[in-house]
Enzyme design. Structure first.
Site, PDB file in Angstrom:
ATOM      1  N   ASN A   9       0.873  -1.178   0.000  1.00 33.06           N
ATOM      2  CA  ASN A   9       0.000   0.000   0.000  1.00 33.06           C
ATOM      3  C   ASN A   9       0.909   1.227   0.000  1.00 33.06           C
ATOM      4  O   ASN A   9       1.483   1.566   1.034  1.00 33.06           O
ATOM      5  CB  ASN A   9      -0.882  -0.045   1.254  1.00 33.06           C
ATOM      6  CG  ASN A   9      -1.707   1.214   1.417  1.00 33.06           C
ATOM      7  OD1 ASN A   9      -1.789   2.041   0.516  1.00 33.06           O
ATOM      8  ND2 ASN A   9      -2.330   1.366   2.579  1.00 33.06           N
ATOM      9  N   TRP A  10       1.035   1.842  -1.156  1.00 29.78           N
ATOM     10  CA  TRP A  10       1.971   2.970  -1.258  1.00 29.78           C
ATOM     11  C   TRP A  10       1.414   4.239  -0.618  1.00 29.78           C
ATOM     12  O   TRP A  10       2.115   5.218  -0.472  1.00 29.78           O
ATOM     13  CB  TRP A  10       2.307   3.244  -2.731  1.00 29.78           C
ATOM     14  CG  TRP A  10       3.043   2.147  -3.430  1.00 29.78           C
ATOM     15  CD1 TRP A  10       3.388   0.915  -2.924  1.00 29.78           C
ATOM     16  CD2 TRP A  10       3.536   2.154  -4.778  1.00 29.78           C
ATOM     17  NE1 TRP A  10       4.055   0.177  -3.872  1.00 29.78           N
ATOM     18  CE2 TRP A  10       4.164   0.912  -5.027  1.00 29.78           C
ATOM     19  CE3 TRP A  10       3.503   3.098  -5.816  1.00 29.78           C
ATOM     20  CZ2 TRP A  10       4.758   0.600  -6.246  1.00 29.78           C
ATOM     21  CZ3 TRP A  10       4.087   2.786  -7.032  1.00 29.78           C
ATOM     22  CH2 TRP A  10       4.707   1.553  -7.246  1.00 29.78           C
ATOM     23  N   LYS A  11       0.137   4.224  -0.311  1.00 29.86           N
ATOM     24  CA  LYS A  11      -0.534   5.416   0.259  1.00 29.86           C
ATOM     25  C   LYS A  11      -0.289   6.622  -0.641  1.00 29.86           C
ATOM     26  O   LYS A  11      -0.167   6.464  -1.859  1.00 29.86           O
ATOM     27  CB  LYS A  11      -0.071   5.650   1.701  1.00 29.86           C
ATOM     28  CG  LYS A  11      -0.200   4.400   2.559  1.00 29.86           C
ATOM     29  CD  LYS A  11      -0.080   4.670   4.019  1.00 29.86           C
ATOM     30  CE  LYS A  11      -0.083   3.356   4.769  1.00 29.86           C
ATOM     31  NZ  LYS A  11      -0.122   3.515   6.216  1.00 29.86           N
ATOM     32  N   HIS A  96      -9.554   0.681   4.798  1.00 33.44           N
ATOM     33  CA  HIS A  96      -8.297   0.951   5.510  1.00 33.44           C
ATOM     34  C   HIS A  96      -8.589   1.893   6.673  1.00 33.44           C
ATOM     35  O   HIS A  96      -9.433   2.797   6.558  1.00 33.44           O
ATOM     36  CB  HIS A  96      -7.278   1.566   4.543  1.00 33.44           C
ATOM     37  CG  HIS A  96      -5.902   1.618   5.127  1.00 33.44           C
ATOM     38  ND1 HIS A  96      -5.526   2.575   6.037  1.00 33.44           N
ATOM     39  CD2 HIS A  96      -4.830   0.809   4.956  1.00 33.44           C
ATOM     40  CE1 HIS A  96      -4.270   2.350   6.401  1.00 33.44           C
ATOM     41  NE2 HIS A  96      -3.827   1.281   5.769  1.00 33.44           N
ATOM     42  N   GLU A  98      -7.100   4.376   7.779  1.00 32.52           N
ATOM     43  CA  GLU A  98      -6.933   5.810   7.477  1.00 32.52           C
ATOM     44  C   GLU A  98      -8.178   6.343   6.780  1.00 32.52           C
ATOM     45  O   GLU A  98      -8.553   7.505   6.966  1.00 32.52           O
ATOM     46  CB  GLU A  98      -5.663   6.018   6.633  1.00 32.52           C
ATOM     47  CG  GLU A  98      -4.415   5.813   7.486  1.00 32.52           C
ATOM     48  CD  GLU A  98      -3.171   5.392   6.723  1.00 32.52           C
ATOM     49  OE1 GLU A  98      -3.139   5.502   5.486  1.00 32.52           O
ATOM     50  OE2 GLU A  98      -2.216   4.938   7.380  1.00 32.52           O
ATOM     51  N   GLU A 168      -5.271  -5.202  10.477  1.00 33.54           N
ATOM     52  CA  GLU A 168      -4.280  -4.155  10.709  1.00 33.54           C
ATOM     53  C   GLU A 168      -4.603  -3.419  12.006  1.00 33.54           C
ATOM     54  O   GLU A 168      -5.474  -2.537  12.016  1.00 33.54           O
ATOM     55  CB  GLU A 168      -4.307  -3.143   9.557  1.00 33.54           C
ATOM     56  CG  GLU A 168      -4.011  -3.745   8.217  1.00 33.54           C
ATOM     57  CD  GLU A 168      -3.445  -2.704   7.263  1.00 33.54           C
ATOM     58  OE1 GLU A 168      -2.320  -2.913   6.792  1.00 33.54           O
ATOM     59  OE2 GLU A 168      -4.105  -1.675   7.025  1.00 33.54           O
ATOM     60  N   GLY A 174       2.342   2.294  10.784  1.00 30.00           N
ATOM     61  CA  GLY A 174       3.267   3.414  10.643  1.00 30.00           C
ATOM     62  C   GLY A 174       3.918   3.844  11.943  1.00 30.00           C
ATOM     63  O   GLY A 174       4.552   4.889  12.026  1.00 30.00           O
ATOM     64  N   SER A 213       3.488  -2.089  10.418  1.00 31.61           N
ATOM     65  CA  SER A 213       4.936  -2.071  10.631  1.00 31.61           C
ATOM     66  C   SER A 213       5.596  -3.414  10.332  1.00 31.61           C
ATOM     67  O   SER A 213       6.564  -3.801  10.990  1.00 31.61           O
ATOM     68  CB  SER A 213       5.278  -1.582  12.049  1.00 31.61           C
ATOM     69  OG  SER A 213       4.796  -0.262  12.238  1.00 31.61           O
ATOM     70  N   GLY A 234       2.876  -1.114   4.325  1.00 32.72           N
ATOM     71  CA  GLY A 234       2.871   0.319   4.025  1.00 32.72           C
ATOM     72  C   GLY A 234       4.284   0.813   3.766  1.00 32.72           C
ATOM     73  O   GLY A 234       4.834   0.687   2.673  1.00 32.72           O
ATOM     74  N   GLY A 235       4.900   1.362   4.798  1.00 34.89           N
ATOM     75  CA  GLY A 235       6.224   1.990   4.666  1.00 34.89           C
ATOM     76  C   GLY A 235       7.252   1.133   3.941  1.00 34.89           C
ATOM     77  O   GLY A 235       7.967   1.620   3.047  1.00 34.89           O
TER      78      GLY A 235
HETATM   79  C1  PEP Z   1      -0.849   0.070   6.151  1.00 36.54           C
HETATM   80  O1  PEP Z   1      -1.185   1.216   6.348  1.00 36.54           O
HETATM   81  O2  PEP Z   1      -1.541  -0.665   5.423  1.00 36.54           O
HETATM   82  C2  PEP Z   1       0.386  -0.397   6.797  1.00 36.54           C
HETATM   83  C3  PEP Z   1       0.465  -1.650   7.109  1.00 36.54           C
HETATM   84  O3  PEP Z   1       1.350   0.531   7.046  1.00 36.54           O
HETATM   85  P1  PEP Z   1       2.803   0.279   7.715  1.00 36.54           P
HETATM   86  O4  PEP Z   1       3.350  -0.984   7.131  1.00 36.54           O
HETATM   87  O5  PEP Z   1       3.599   1.488   7.313  1.00 36.54           O
HETATM   88  O6  PEP Z   1       2.579   0.188   9.184  1.00 36.54           O
END
Ligand code: PEP
Length: 252
Positions: A9-11, A96, A98, A168, A174, A213, A234-235
């Site tokens: 997920n590049w956001k 998600h 967010e 999640e 994050g 994470s 994500g990151g």
């Molecule tokens: C996400 O938002 O889907 C996610 C898992 O982010 P991160 O890996 O950065 O915690």
């Protein structure tokens, strides 16, 4: 045998040209990872066409991070499921945290988005998860149960066969804090039980991804758990090397 999935997920990150480079990096290194792992990248809408081109000839699939709740029409700024499907998306991330938190997405909205996704041949990656207060109050099981009952329980048996769930925990997204592998297994097994109450044996085939994470250093331990079928990343999806290294975490 459930699918093993590593989805990025590049956001709201990368400019289009950077996204293309990132996708090319994933394609270039893909051969180092077991072909049993299904990789999906979910760039911003603006990059989808270009990234689709960069992925051509590889087995890496494309997803979007959201879609509209309506089919088409006067909804300024929205992007329809039919549009992302036409650009080559096979998946769409829905629900998600967010989107729930910053854009007020409710189960009612998500039911409509799920319908749009299925109507256009997309597989939803439906996200569930509790926030820190809910975890500390011991309410995490009830929270994910409600998120599943209010949306996933409305699916037909056919639709359910094309669903990916991502657990999640909001407190791990994050933040650098990861659920332990045991915490992930405990709630993934619970999610599968809740799915089985409605869909029976088909629940055993539904991929449930962990997100929060997840990185090369912890992926293998988490993915080793019986009910963890991969990750929503994500990151660490923003570096091809890390994203691929997470895929190498599959040892089962
Ligand atoms: C996400 O938002 O889907 C996610 C898992 O982010 P991160 O890996 O950065 O915690």
């Amino acid at each position: 045998m459930r699918k093993k999935i590593v989805a990025g997920n590049w956001k709201m990150n990368t400019l289009p040209a950077e996204g293309v480079e990132l996708a090319k990096g994933v394609v270039a290194g893909r051969g180092e990872v077991c072909s049993c792992v299904n990789f999906i990248v979910c760039p911003p809408f603006t990059h989808l066409a270009m990234v689709a081109e960069a992925l051509k000839g590889s087995d890496i699939e494309l997803g979007a991070q959201n879609c509209a709740a309506e089919a088409k029409g006067a909804y300024t700024g929205e992007v329809a499921a039919s549009m992302i499907a036409a650009l080559g998306c096979k998946y769409v991330i829905l629900g998600h945290s967010e989107r729930r938190q910053y854009y007020g997405e409710t189960s009612a909205t998500l039911n409509k988005k799920m319908e749009q996704a299925y109507a256009n041949g997309l597989t939803p990656i439906y996200c569930v998860g509790e926030n820190l207060d809910e975890r500390e109050a011991g309410k995490h099981f009830d929270v994910v149960k409600a998120q599943i009952e209010e949306v996933v329980y409305n699916l037909s048996e056919e639709q359910f066969k094309n669903l990916v769930i991502a657990y999640e925990p909001v407190w791990a997204i994050g933040t650098g804090k990861t659920a332990t592998a045991d915490q992930a297994q405990e709630i993934h097994a619970y999610i599968r039980k809740v799915l089985a109450e409605k869909f029976g044996a088909a629940a055993a085939e539904c991929p449930i991804l962990y997100g929060g994470s997840c990185k090369p250093a912890n992926a293998a331990e988490i993915f080793a758990k019986e009910d963890v079928d991969g990750g929503l990343i994500g990151g660490a999806a923003l570096k091809a090397e890390d994203f691929l290294a997470i895929g190498k975490g599959f040892q089962k």
